[in-house]
Design an enzyme around this catalytic site. Structure first.
Site, PDB file in Angstrom:
ATOM      1  N   SER A 186       0.794  -1.227   0.000  1.00  0.00           N
ATOM      2  CA  SER A 186       0.000   0.000   0.000  1.00  0.00           C
ATOM      3  C   SER A 186       0.828   1.280   0.000  1.00  0.00           C
ATOM      4  O   SER A 186       0.311   2.342  -0.313  1.00  0.00           O
ATOM      5  CB  SER A 186      -0.944   0.010   1.192  1.00  0.00           C
ATOM      6  OG  SER A 186      -0.205   0.048   2.391  1.00  0.00           O
ATOM      7  N   HIS A 214      -5.250  -4.678  -0.211  1.00  0.00           N
ATOM      8  CA  HIS A 214      -5.299  -3.604  -1.216  1.00  0.00           C
ATOM      9  C   HIS A 214      -5.460  -4.141  -2.642  1.00  0.00           C
ATOM     10  O   HIS A 214      -5.467  -3.366  -3.595  1.00  0.00           O
ATOM     11  CB  HIS A 214      -4.048  -2.720  -1.112  1.00  0.00           C
ATOM     12  CG  HIS A 214      -4.039  -1.936   0.167  1.00  0.00           C
ATOM     13  ND1 HIS A 214      -4.613  -0.696   0.288  1.00  0.00           N
ATOM     14  CD2 HIS A 214      -3.567  -2.263   1.394  1.00  0.00           C
ATOM     15  CE1 HIS A 214      -4.484  -0.269   1.532  1.00  0.00           C
ATOM     16  NE2 HIS A 214      -3.844  -1.203   2.224  1.00  0.00           N
ATOM     17  N   LYS A 244     -11.873  -2.029   2.789  1.00  0.00           N
ATOM     18  CA  LYS A 244     -11.255  -1.113   1.823  1.00  0.00           C
ATOM     19  C   LYS A 244     -12.147  -1.035   0.575  1.00  0.00           C
ATOM     20  O   LYS A 244     -13.149  -0.351   0.621  1.00  0.00           O
ATOM     21  CB  LYS A 244      -9.823  -1.538   1.555  1.00  0.00           C
ATOM     22  CG  LYS A 244      -9.022  -1.589   2.887  1.00  0.00           C
ATOM     23  CD  LYS A 244      -7.571  -1.801   2.712  1.00  0.00           C
ATOM     24  CE  LYS A 244      -6.875  -2.150   4.022  1.00  0.00           C
ATOM     25  NZ  LYS A 244      -6.970  -1.142   5.074  1.00  0.00           N
TER      26      LYS A 244
HETATM   27  C1  LIG Z   1      -2.126  -5.045   3.999  1.00  0.00           C
HETATM   28  C2  LIG Z   1      -3.142  -4.845   5.079  1.00  0.00           C
HETATM   29  N1  LIG Z   1      -3.549  -5.906   5.782  1.00  0.00           N
HETATM   30  C3  LIG Z   1      -4.463  -5.789   6.765  1.00  0.00           C
HETATM   31  C4  LIG Z   1      -5.010  -4.565   7.097  1.00  0.00           C
HETATM   32  C5  LIG Z   1      -6.013  -4.473   8.198  1.00  0.00           C
HETATM   33  O1  LIG Z   1      -7.287  -4.396   7.659  1.00  0.00           O
HETATM   34  P1  LIG Z   1      -8.517  -3.793   8.459  1.00  0.00           P
HETATM   35  O2  LIG Z   1      -8.426  -2.317   8.338  1.00  0.00           O
HETATM   36  O3  LIG Z   1      -9.703  -4.379   7.769  1.00  0.00           O
HETATM   37  O4  LIG Z   1      -8.390  -4.253   9.862  1.00  0.00           O
HETATM   38  C6  LIG Z   1      -4.622  -3.437   6.386  1.00  0.00           C
HETATM   39  C7  LIG Z   1      -5.209  -2.112   6.734  1.00  0.00           C
HETATM   40  O5  LIG Z   1      -4.633  -1.081   6.654  1.00  0.00           O
HETATM   41  C8  LIG Z   1      -3.667  -3.573   5.350  1.00  0.00           C
HETATM   42  O6  LIG Z   1      -3.267  -2.511   4.640  1.00  0.00           O
END
Ligand SMILES: Cc1ncc(COP(=O)(O)O)c(C=O)c1O
Length: 396
Positions: A186, A214, A244
């Site tokens: 990201s 992402h 997201k």
């Molecule tokens: C790569 C990645 N994994 C997991 C998460 C966590 O997801 P959530 O916001 O649904 O808890 C994020 C959130 O920023 C993320 O970017």
């Protein structure tokens, strides 16, 4: 009376953060998250959310959430294993499995606790996890929680992965070895080299885990990075978020029936934390139905991504090597990056600065997340403001 030790700890550490400019003041949005947001009464074009498809405030999802709330109530009432699985949760999981083209899926309350639960349900202190050095915090914490030996692999470096996979599997020290990676990173928008990873995983019989937070909704016509490469039956864990592109909240793992059966009896957030609300589950189902029926939002997201990238590049900004709509503007110096982002806000764009330690020192950036909800008019305004601030601060 509060504890003196605690007060001392909090005051001392909060002061250190504030003195070093590391204390994050959180902005409050006065209304929904969308292409435009209101912060402190100021209307801003929002370039900071992960609401890739614009679903967070989509009327179709809101209607389904309201209908499900009327039908099932506002809360699930208990953890799912005890009394909290409602037919809407089962329906969500079977939709996810179909969408991801796997045998089954399991939903969690967030992507973060999905990684905490799923990694530690399978890996333990007799095992090793090879982990890309730029993996998300929730992966890092999930790996730590598992107790497995964590072996950092250089970012997207297949030679390093091969060497470390060989060492770990041939050492005889570990019962199981996993490779874990983000599907889309990201901070830079680059895509994991899944064909290269699968080749190495097959050679050394690695367990493969892709966090596609992402990539879901963005890659593979919405179904994610694994689908983009056609590797649905080569990746063991297809993890994703519902927070997201899907626009709601939650996380999931899609995989074989055996894997999902195991997670449902061993992943601790599933066992010990109340499930998604019925309204959230219904909104997620609607998002998956929309993505399955048409690629309209997905296509628009990519068009907007291309438009923004071309525009910023033409202005002379360094936009890195993103392969997705995520568009970083790499400024370099941390202070300049923060000033740049502040000036953007004053001019009407909400685009946050991201600096060390989230990204390596000297690679401070303002990260732009275009979405399907942005209009060309809004993106033109963004480009005009970037030009003005870029000239003013000698960045271009
Ligand atoms: C790569 C990645 N994994 C997991 C998460 C966590 O997801 P959530 O916001 O649904 O808890 C994020 C959130 O920023 C993320 O970017």
């Amino acid at each position: 009376m509060t504890s003196k030790q605690l007060n001392h700890f909090l005051e001392e550490n909060l002061n250190v953060l504030k003195e070093n400019g590391l204390y994050n003041e959180i902005d409050t949005l006065e209304g929904p998250n969308g292409a435009e947001i209101t912060v402190n009464g100021q209307k801003l074009i929002n370039m900071s959310s992960n609401n890739y498809l614009g679903f967070a405030n989509d009327v179709r999802l809101k209607t389904k959430a309201n209908e499900a709330t009327d039908l099932y109530g506002v809360g699930a009432g208990a953890v799912r294993t005890i009394n909290g699985t409602q037919s809407i949760h089962d329906e969500l999981e079977s939709k996810l499995a179909d969408f991801k083209q796997t045998e089954a899926a399991v939903a969690f309350q967030s992507g973060f606790n999905c990684n905490m639960g799923a990694i530690s349900a399978v890996m333990n202190k007799k095992d090793a996890i090879l982990s890309d050095e730029l993996n998300h915090a929730s992966i890092i914490d999930g790996c730590r929680l598992s107790g497995a030996k964590v072996i950092r692999v250089k970012h997207q470096d297949m030679d390093d992965l091969r060497v470390k996979a060989k060492e770990a599997t041939e050492s005889g020290l570990y019962e199981k070895v996993m490779y874990i990676t983000d599907g889309v990173f990201s901070m830079d928008g680059d895509v994991a080299n899944l064909p290269g990873i699968v080749e190495i995983a097959e050679e050394f019989d690695l367990i493969t885990y892709v966090d596609d937070a992402h990539g879901s909704g963005v890659m593979g016509k919405g179904a994610g990075t694994v689908k983009h490469f056609g590797l649905q039956d080569k990746i063991d864990f297809q993890m994703g978020t519902l927070s997201k592109a899907v626009g709601v909240v939650g996380g999931y793992v899609a995989g074989t029936q055996n894997l999902i059966d195991w997670l449902k009896v061993r992943a601790r957030p599933f066992l010990f934390s109340t499930s998604l609300t019925p309204g959230a589950a219904a909104a997620c189902i609607e998002a998956i139905d929309i993505m399955s029926a048409s690629t309209e939002e997905h296509d628009h997201l990519w068009e907007n991504g291309r438009y923004l990238k071309e525009g910023l590049s033409a202005l002379g900004f360094n936009i890195g090597k993103s392969e997705t709509p995520i568009t970083p503007c790499i400024i370099g110096d941390e202070k300049l990056t923060q000033t740049f982002s502040k000036r953007l806000t004053e001019e009407g764009i909400y685009a946050k600065s991201i600096v060390f330690p989230t990204v390596p020192r000297g690679t401070g950036r303002v990260r732009n997340m275009p979405s399907a909800a942005h209009t060309t008019e809004q993106l033109d305004k963004v480009l005009a403001i970037y030009k003005k601030v870029g000239n003013e601060l000698n960045v271009i």
